[in-house]
Write a protein that holds these residues in place. Structure first.
Motif, PDB file in Angstrom:
ATOM      1  N   PHE A 126       1.118  -1.509   0.039  1.00  0.00           N
ATOM      2  CA  PHE A 126       0.197  -0.101  -0.219  1.00  0.00           C
ATOM      3  C   PHE A 126       1.067   1.248  -0.295  1.00  0.00           C
ATOM      4  CE2 PHE A 126      -2.553   3.356   2.315  1.00  0.00           C
ATOM      5  CZ  PHE A 126      -3.630   3.773   1.458  1.00  0.00           C
ATOM      6  N   GLU A 127       0.425   2.425  -0.855  1.00  0.00           N
ATOM      7  CA  GLU A 127       1.438   3.382  -1.012  1.00  0.00           C
ATOM      8  C   GLU A 127       3.017   2.895  -1.248  1.00  0.00           C
ATOM      9  OE1 GLU A 127       1.373   6.501   2.159  1.00  0.00           O
ATOM     10  OE2 GLU A 127      -1.134   6.848   1.820  1.00  0.00           O
ATOM     11  N   HIS A 182     -10.137  14.016  -1.007  1.00  0.00           N
ATOM     12  CA  HIS A 182      -8.004  14.145  -0.982  1.00  0.00           C
ATOM     13  C   HIS A 182      -7.897  13.602  -2.576  1.00  0.00           C
ATOM     14  CE1 HIS A 182      -4.799  13.298  -0.221  1.00  0.00           C
ATOM     15  NE2 HIS A 182      -4.890  12.065   0.947  1.00  0.00           N
ATOM     16  N   GLU A 198      -5.376  11.551  -3.236  1.00  0.00           N
ATOM     17  CA  GLU A 198      -4.065  11.269  -3.199  1.00  0.00           C
ATOM     18  C   GLU A 198      -4.471   9.306  -3.929  1.00  0.00           C
ATOM     19  OE1 GLU A 198      -2.393   9.643   0.630  1.00  0.00           O
ATOM     20  OE2 GLU A 198      -1.541   8.780  -0.382  1.00  0.00           O
ATOM     21  N   ASP A 203      -4.856   6.857  -4.598  1.00  0.00           N
ATOM     22  CA  ASP A 203      -5.997   5.470  -3.459  1.00  0.00           C
ATOM     23  C   ASP A 203      -7.095   5.762  -3.097  1.00  0.00           C
ATOM     24  OD1 ASP A 203      -4.482   6.914  -1.796  1.00  0.00           O
ATOM     25  OD2 ASP A 203      -5.128   5.941  -0.323  1.00  0.00           O
ATOM     26  N   HIS A 204      -7.976   7.446  -3.403  1.00  0.00           N
ATOM     27  CA  HIS A 204      -9.610   7.553  -3.468  1.00  0.00           C
ATOM     28  C   HIS A 204     -10.353   8.241  -5.154  1.00  0.00           C
ATOM     29  CE1 HIS A 204      -8.495   6.271   0.573  1.00  0.00           C
ATOM     30  NE2 HIS A 204      -7.576   7.028   0.882  1.00  0.00           N
ATOM     31  N   HIS A 226      -3.867  14.017   4.636  1.00  0.00           N
ATOM     32  CA  HIS A 226      -3.005  14.342   5.395  1.00  0.00           C
ATOM     33  C   HIS A 226      -1.944  14.328   3.828  1.00  0.00           C
ATOM     34  CE1 HIS A 226      -1.014  10.078   2.570  1.00  0.00           C
ATOM     35  NE2 HIS A 226      -0.157  10.979   3.046  1.00  0.00           N
ATOM     36  N   ASP A 243      -8.992  10.697   5.303  1.00  0.00           N
ATOM     37  CA  ASP A 243      -7.890   9.982   5.607  1.00  0.00           C
ATOM     38  C   ASP A 243      -7.775   9.738   7.075  1.00  0.00           C
ATOM     39  OD1 ASP A 243      -6.914   8.287   4.097  1.00  0.00           O
ATOM     40  OD2 ASP A 243      -5.048   9.508   3.112  1.00  0.00           O
ATOM     41  N   TYR A 300      -1.198   2.679  10.795  1.00  0.00           N
ATOM     42  CA  TYR A 300      -1.569   3.264   9.152  1.00  0.00           C
ATOM     43  C   TYR A 300      -1.559   4.688  10.102  1.00  0.00           C
ATOM     44  CZ  TYR A 300      -4.636   5.653   6.717  1.00  0.00           C
ATOM     45  OH  TYR A 300      -4.974   6.790   5.136  1.00  0.00           O
ATOM     46  N   HIS A 347     -10.444   4.721   4.768  1.00  0.00           N
ATOM     47  CA  HIS A 347     -10.684   3.135   5.005  1.00  0.00           C
ATOM     48  C   HIS A 347     -10.652   2.597   5.904  1.00  0.00           C
ATOM     49  CE1 HIS A 347      -6.709   3.810   1.767  1.00  0.00           C
ATOM     50  NE2 HIS A 347      -6.762   5.483   1.945  1.00  0.00           N
TER      51      HIS A 347
HETATM   52 FE1  FEO Z   1      -3.892   9.720   2.279  1.00  0.00          FE
HETATM   53 FE2  FEO Z   1      -5.746   7.246   1.253  1.00  0.00          FE
HETATM   54  O1  FEO Z   1      -4.658   8.323   0.833  1.00  0.00           O
END
Ligand code: FEO
Length: 382
Positions: free
Chosen positions: A15-16, A71, A73, A75-76, A139, A158, A181, A212
């Motif tokens: 992840f990331e 957000h 990023e 992942d979203h 974040h 997040d 996390y 998440h």
């Molecule tokens: Fe900062 Fe779940 O992305």
């Protein structure tokens, strides 16, 4: 009505790009179905097909009016391009920073309808009303959260997120993977999390829906209390992390002996980690969790064995502070590991390095035991 349409990702390797997630991760996304329909964030493009099925089923033939981007990023936000293709008339909802950064990911997004919101602005959907609050650096700089007044839901981006696919972690303790996390992903931004908690305290929140992990619907004081502890850099638990970086096992042997001494001296919780083999993110988590730490490292190439350097570098960039640390070094001809560790720790704030600093030469010997006992006693009584 608010409908969860998020998806689990159980086949991601990192992840990331860096964190192992043995139980996967969820990318959460929500539909607010009212006179107007708002889609609260998309998901990582990796899981677009599965998400599109849930989105289509959730819409029951209607279309999305607003895409709220909390957000950016990937992942979203990774599926924003697809959503724009699917609903060309959609209105994107974000703040000024969202729309500055959005074209960096999706060049065509500038052609869409845009609703730029500021702190406290409202968006009425019918019986549901969203209000928006910026949460910079929780974040990324463009992050905001949204509060829905009729169902008293905080969409927390997040914030309050955790590792773990929902399908695999339904009965799991929340804090374990939420803590790993938090410290690894948001840890540097404690002051900004504190600012967000203050804003949240002014809202009547009954549910927290993060991007998440599980939707939090009861006992919110527990989660908010942990976030307050973590973001103020206070230790959560009394205990000692013994972290070691060992080449041939001799430094490891000394570290384990120190851990045993701590237990014998009555320290209730002693966590031991091999920085070369164990999960670095979990070591970071434990460093923040406990109030004390003993670092044991071999000297190497005129410095410290690299995995210890890496660990301390991680702590530096995550804003580690306000802890008590003991040091043990090993060296066969020129022990310098303790000096390097001390230098790195002294660049952090409010770190107390206790005496004695123990030096062993190649292997732990009977003659090393008194100094190790002394270090263990100082740490145990601290
Ligand atoms: Fe900062 Fe779940 O992305």
């Amino acid at each position: 009505m608010i409908k969860y349409i998020g998806v689990d990702d159980t086949d991601i390797d990192l992840f990331e790009g860096q964190y192992i997630v043995p139980e996967g991760i969820s990318y959460n996304s929500y539909l607010i179905l009212d006179e107007k329909i708002a889609l609260m964030d998309t998901v990582d493009i990796r899981k677009y097909d599965e998400w599109e099925e849930k989105l289509t089923a959730g819409l029951e033939g209607r279309k999305v009016d607003y895409l709220v981007i909390l957000h950016l990023e990937p992942d979203h936000a990774g599926s924003i391009g697809k959503i724009i293709e699917m609903f060309p008339d959609i209105t994107l909802v974000g703040n000024a920073r969202t729309f500055t950064m959005l074209p960096q990911f999706f060049e065509d997004a500038g052609k869409c309808n845009q609703l730029v919101v500021k702190e406290g602005d409202e968006l009425n959907l019918g019986s549901h009303t969203l209000s928006f609050y910026t949460a910079p650096m929780v974040h990324w700089p463009e992050v905001m959260v949204a509060y829905e007044a009729s169902e008293k839901v905080l969409f927390a981006a997040d914030g309050f997120g955790k590792f773990g696919a929902l399908s695999l972690t339904a009965d799991e303790d929340w804090a374990c993977e939420a803590r790993r996390y938090y410290f690894n992903i948001v840890g540097k931004y404690g002051a900004q999390v504190q600012a967000l908690l203050k804003k949240a305290a002014a809202l009547d929140i009954e549910k927290i829906y993060p991007l998440h992990g599980p939707m939090l619907t009861e006992n919110l004081g527990y989660y908010i209390g942990l976030y307050d502890t973590w973001s103020s850099y206070k230790p959560e638990s009394e205990g000692v992390l013994v972290a070691y970086a060992s080449i041939y096992g001799n430094t490891a042997k000394a570290a384990k002996e120190l851990a045993k001494m701590l237990v014998d001296k009555g320290v209730e919780k002693v966590a031991v980690t091999d920085l070369a083999r164990d999960d670095m993110a979990e070591a970071i988590e434990d460093a923040f969790r406990y109030d004390r730490m003993i670092l044991c490292a071999a000297s190497y190439d005129g410095g410290v064995f690299p995995c210890m350097h890496d660990f301390l570098h991680h702590l530096q960039i995550k804003g580690f502070k306000n802890r008590t640390v003991g040091l043990l070094e090993n060296g066969s001809w020129a022990p310098v590991a303790a000096k390097v560790m001390r230098n790195m720790l002294e660049e952090m704030n409010d770190i107390t390095i206790v005496e004695p600093v123990v030096t062993i030469k190649s292997t732990m010997k009977e003659s090393d035991i008194p100094a190790m006992e002394e270090l263990a006693t100082v740490i145990a009584n601290n």
